[in-house]
Design a protein around this motif. Structure first.
Motif, PDB file in Angstrom:
ATOM      1  N   PHE A 199       0.846  -1.188   0.000  1.00 14.89           N
ATOM      2  CA  PHE A 199       0.000   0.000   0.000  1.00 14.89           C
ATOM      3  C   PHE A 199       0.881   1.237   0.000  1.00 14.89           C
ATOM      4  O   PHE A 199       1.923   1.253   0.657  1.00 14.89           O
ATOM      5  CB  PHE A 199      -0.906   0.015   1.236  1.00 14.89           C
ATOM      6  N   THR A 200       0.459   2.250  -0.737  1.00 11.34           N
ATOM      7  CA  THR A 200       1.203   3.492  -0.828  1.00 11.34           C
ATOM      8  C   THR A 200       0.253   4.664  -0.645  1.00 11.34           C
ATOM      9  O   THR A 200      -0.789   4.730  -1.299  1.00 11.34           O
ATOM     10  CB  THR A 200       1.888   3.629  -2.205  1.00 11.34           C
ATOM     11  N   PHE A 201       0.630   5.585   0.222  1.00  9.20           N
ATOM     12  CA  PHE A 201      -0.087   6.846   0.389  1.00  9.20           C
ATOM     13  C   PHE A 201       0.768   7.928  -0.247  1.00  9.20           C
ATOM     14  O   PHE A 201       1.969   8.008   0.026  1.00  9.20           O
ATOM     15  CB  PHE A 201      -0.294   7.162   1.875  1.00  9.20           C
ATOM     16  N   VAL A 202       0.166   8.752  -1.102  1.00 10.07           N
ATOM     17  CA  VAL A 202       0.936   9.773  -1.807  1.00 10.07           C
ATOM     18  C   VAL A 202       0.101  11.035  -2.009  1.00 10.07           C
ATOM     19  O   VAL A 202      -1.090  10.970  -2.262  1.00 10.07           O
ATOM     20  CB  VAL A 202       1.462   9.221  -3.172  1.00 10.07           C
ATOM     21  N   THR A 203       0.781  12.169  -1.869  1.00  8.51           N
ATOM     22  CA  THR A 203       0.164  13.456  -2.188  1.00  8.51           C
ATOM     23  C   THR A 203       1.233  14.338  -2.819  1.00  8.51           C
ATOM     24  O   THR A 203       2.423  14.172  -2.541  1.00  8.51           O
ATOM     25  CB  THR A 203      -0.460  14.121  -0.946  1.00  8.51           C
ATOM     26  N   THR A 204       0.807  15.240  -3.670  1.00  3.75           N
ATOM     27  CA  THR A 204       1.746  16.133  -4.345  1.00  3.75           C
ATOM     28  C   THR A 204       1.311  17.579  -4.175  1.00  3.75           C
ATOM     29  O   THR A 204       0.157  17.864  -3.879  1.00  3.75           O
ATOM     30  CB  THR A 204       1.848  15.827  -5.853  1.00  3.75           C
TER      31      THR A 204
END
Length: 160
Positions: A75-80
């Motif tokens: 699982f990966t949580f990402v924000t930009t």
């Protein structure tokens, strides 16, 4: 990350991610699942949610099928932010897929929706594997387009 760092190291592994301006991401994989089924896995699927929480993180999941079971792998949580370079999320997802590739040596297929980011990351990491549109997404696409109340596109067999 604090919760992940306090988790049992036998259960999860924090996946190393490259750091890049304008993107915040953290990932973890389920060690027991990959350790038990890694050699059997030849098909993975990815999907994501969009901004699942107040912090605006997207959640990417990578799951597999082995022995007739659905298996969560990572699982990966990402924000930009606006300062992220083009392709930042793609490179982040590649980090996760590289981690999986090392542990699951027989991946031949990947399923996804039509998310170009997922498709690109997969093609970069698993160069010889085949990408397929998920069955559910394919049926949904067909149902939506067959339900449209418009004439079909013009077709002239003499044109190439």
């Amino acid at each position: 990350m604090k919760v992940l760092k306090e988790a049992n190291a036998d259960d999860i592994e924090i996946i190393p991610m490259h750091e890049e301006e304008g993107i915040s991401a953290f990932s973890f994989g389920l060690k027991d699942v990959i350790g038990s089924f890694g050699p059997e896995i030849n098909e993975i699927a990815t999907d994501s949610t969009w901004k699942t929480n107040a912090a605006g993180y997207e959640l990417y999941a990578v799951v597999a099928e082995a022995g007739g079971r659905a298996l969560p792998l990572a699982f990966t949580f990402v924000t930009t932010t606006g300062s992220a370079r083009p392709g930042a999320k793609d490179r982040t997802l590649q980090d996760v897929l590289h981690w999986i590739k090392v542990k699951c040596l027989n991946i031949k297929f990947m399923l996804s929706d039509k998310d170009q980011l997922e498709i690109n990351a997969f093609a970069t990491v698993f160069e010889t594997a085949k990408h397929q549109l998920c069955y559910w997404h394919a049926i949904r696409y067909l149902e939506q387009h067959l339900a449209e109340d418009c004439p079909p596109a013009a077709y002239d067999g003499r044109k190439t």
